[in-house]
Design a protein around this motif. Structure first.
Motif, mmCIF file in Angstrom:
data_model
loop_
_atom_site.group_PDB
_atom_site.id
_atom_site.type_symbol
_atom_site.label_atom_id
_atom_site.label_comp_id
_atom_site.label_asym_id
_atom_site.label_seq_id
_atom_site.Cartn_x
_atom_site.Cartn_y
_atom_site.Cartn_z
ATOM 1 N N ILE A 85 -49.879 -37.262 1.484
ATOM 2 C CA ILE A 85 -51.170 -36.690 1.636
ATOM 3 C C ILE A 85 -51.368 -36.371 3.058
ATOM 4 N N GLU A 86 -50.755 -37.473 4.026
ATOM 5 C CA GLU A 86 -51.104 -37.548 5.333
ATOM 6 C C GLU A 86 -50.274 -36.372 6.059
ATOM 7 N N GLN A 87 -48.977 -35.877 5.405
ATOM 8 C CA GLN A 87 -48.217 -34.975 5.955
ATOM 9 C C GLN A 87 -48.828 -33.567 5.626
ATOM 10 N N ALA A 88 -49.570 -33.714 4.309
ATOM 11 C CA ALA A 88 -50.215 -32.306 3.820
ATOM 12 C C ALA A 88 -51.354 -32.106 5.005
ATOM 13 N N LYS A 89 -52.286 -33.109 5.144
ATOM 14 C CA LYS A 89 -53.224 -32.949 6.027
ATOM 15 C C LYS A 89 -53.013 -32.446 7.652
ATOM 16 N N ALA B 61 -51.841 -31.137 -7.451
ATOM 17 C CA ALA B 61 -52.410 -32.012 -8.301
ATOM 18 C C ALA B 61 -51.555 -32.914 -9.093
ATOM 19 N N VAL B 62 -50.606 -32.147 -9.628
ATOM 20 C CA VAL B 62 -49.550 -33.002 -10.235
ATOM 21 C C VAL B 62 -48.370 -34.124 -9.385
ATOM 22 N N SER B 63 -48.403 -33.370 -8.432
ATOM 23 C CA SER B 63 -47.489 -34.370 -7.243
ATOM 24 C C SER B 63 -48.467 -35.687 -6.982
ATOM 25 N N ARG B 64 -49.673 -35.415 -6.795
ATOM 26 C CA ARG B 64 -50.671 -36.659 -6.589
ATOM 27 C C ARG B 64 -50.527 -37.604 -7.845
ATOM 28 N N ILE C 186 -57.235 -32.617 0.069
ATOM 29 C CA ILE C 186 -56.808 -31.499 0.643
ATOM 30 C C ILE C 186 -57.796 -30.498 0.632
ATOM 31 N N SER C 187 -57.866 -29.902 1.652
ATOM 32 C CA SER C 187 -58.906 -28.602 1.455
ATOM 33 C C SER C 187 -58.239 -27.265 1.241
#
Length: 452
Positions: free
Chosen positions: A419-423, A409-412, A259-260
């Motif tokens: 991650i896909e939803q985040a991006k 970070a903790v979620s990951r 994630i950026s």
């Protein structure tokens, strides 16, 4: 026939009417101008900012309670929730210690206080007492005991986030133990209460531009811009160190999640600007929690990590404390050796954890650190009275970004991050919003989305 394009004045008016970012930005500029031109009148605008913060604080505890209870109940795994809490504490300790070390390194290299040759006897130590109200930071034991509620209602009445978190964990655990069949109405009721709280957040946020205008006018009216010239080197150093720390966070976030941080910063630009204007991260906690959830972080991770970070993960404050300690030592001509600087880190690792919600906490922590060294007069802390308010912007943004990165970070780390939803959310935010608001979501998934 091609659709008509609104004229520039109409587009500007539309942005002013629909975009919170534009409204807050305009209020920020107007507040600075007003405070500069009419400093005497600006002091009377303090209730605008104070009133807004009171309204926000009113809904933080119910919001955190609802999010955590729903998160635990839906996740269905109390052990996972415990792991999230433990991993969050580990992350907080590493991040805040890194911030302390970066601050010490920066102060040693630049030495912003060297050459000032201040005589501590000429400083008014009583001004520090006035700033702190004669209070003291809680000890480690007191801090731990204060996190335990003495009554269910009292935790909400005192707006103690840690106590509310403890209660939410207990209620969530009880729901898991009893099962949905024994108490079928409780979880839907909590979810409905959560929707109501988010609706209230939407109403309160309409007052954000007024709060920013009043807060900035008071700041400029009281302190002016002259303090920047007097403490220019110290201010530049603190902001440069914070920028370096945030850049490190961006690298770590990219390596861990892909994630950026810069796209995320654009995604929460309204909240960052509001936090800057009000000098408070609490003012944006409800909206940041919702945006983190929309960006793929699971409810239980958001509900636990972000509120806990407000008490344990003050990265911007840690930077400021370490730089400030060396600054006052250099200003009074005290050369701190390696052992003494290690003592500074160890003391600040403890005192920085009990700062949240304590009036004048930065000065209390600095005084405690100076006293533990035994060679720096505690009254020398008064040197930072004039510049402390200017540092709020650095502390607020660094604290906010540090806690948001901690959530990702903790979620990951726990496998609680989509991650896909985040991006998708961060990439499509500009197209999905009208005027920079929170991305629209289907009503079935997020019933309170329209209030933002």
């Amino acid at each position: 026939m091609s659709p008509s394009v609104p004229s520039p004045p109409r587009r500007v008016l539309r942005l002013l009417r629909t975009s919170l970012f534009v409204q807050v930005a305009c209020a920020l500029v107007l507040g600075i101008v007003f405070g500069k031109l009419w400093p005497g009148v600006a002091a009377d605008l303090q209730p605008l900012g104070d009133g807004f913060l009171r309204l926000i604080k009113t809904i933080i505890s119910p919001l955190v309670f609802c999010v955590v209870v729903v998160g635990i109940a839906k996740a269905g795994d109390l052990k996972a929730f415990g792991r999230i809490g433990l991993k969050a504490l580990i992350w907080f300790e590493v991040a805040s210690t890194l911030a302390l070390l970066i601050g010490l390194l920066a102060a040693n290299v630049v030495q912003p206080g060297s050459g000032m040759r201040v005589n501590p006897s000429t400083l008014d130590a009583s001004a520090v007492d006035a700033k702190t109200g004669g209070g003291a930071l809680p000890s480690a034991t007191e801090f731990a005991l204060d996190a335990l509620p003495t009554s269910f209602v009292g935790a909400f009445a005192e707006n103690s986030l840690l106590q509310v978190l403890v209660l939410a964990c207990l209620v969530g655990a009880a729901l898991l133990h009893l099962g949905h069949t024994k108490v079928p109405q409780v979880l839907p009721a909590v979810e409905q209460a959560q929707a109501v709280v988010f609706a209230i957040v939407g109403f309160v946020m309409r007052l954000a531009p007024l709060a920013v205008f009043g807060s900035m006018a008071v700041l400029i009216g009281q302190y002016g811009l002259g303090v920047i010239r007097t403490y220019g080197e110290l201010i530049i150093l603190c902001y440069a160190a914070a920028a370096f720390f945030v850049a490190l966070l961006a690298l770590v976030l990219k390596a861990l999640t892909g994630i950026s941080l810069w796209k995320f910063l654009r995604y929460i630009r309204e909240e960052v600007l509001l936090a800057l204007g009000t000098a408070s991260t609490e003012s944006v906690m409800p909206r940041v929690m919702e945006k983190l959830r929309r960006a793929g972080a699971r409810d239980d991770a958001v509900g636990l990590v972000l509120p806990t970070g407000y008490s344990f993960n003050l990265d911007g404050a840690s930077l400021y404390l370490s730089i400030g300690t060396l600054f006052i030592a250099q200003a009074v001509g005290v050369d701190l050796g390696l052992g003494q600087q290690i003592t500074v880190v160890l003391v600040l690792m403890l005192t920085s954890k009990g700062m949240a919600g304590v009036p004048g906490s930065a000065f209390l922590a600095l005084s405690a650190t100076a006293s533990s060294l035994g060679v720096v007069p505690a009254g020398a802390v008064a040197l930072l009275l004039g510049v402390d308010r200017v540092m709020d912007a650095m502390r607020v943004v660094t604290n906010l970004l540090g806690n948001c990165v901690a959530v990702f970070a903790v979620s990951r780390w726990e496998g609680a991050l989509d991650i896909e939803q985040a991006k998708r959310t961060l990439t499509g935010e500009a197209e999905a919003t009208a005027g920079g608001g929170i991305p629209a979501q289907p009503a079935a998934k997020e019933p309170a989305a329209e209030v933002f």
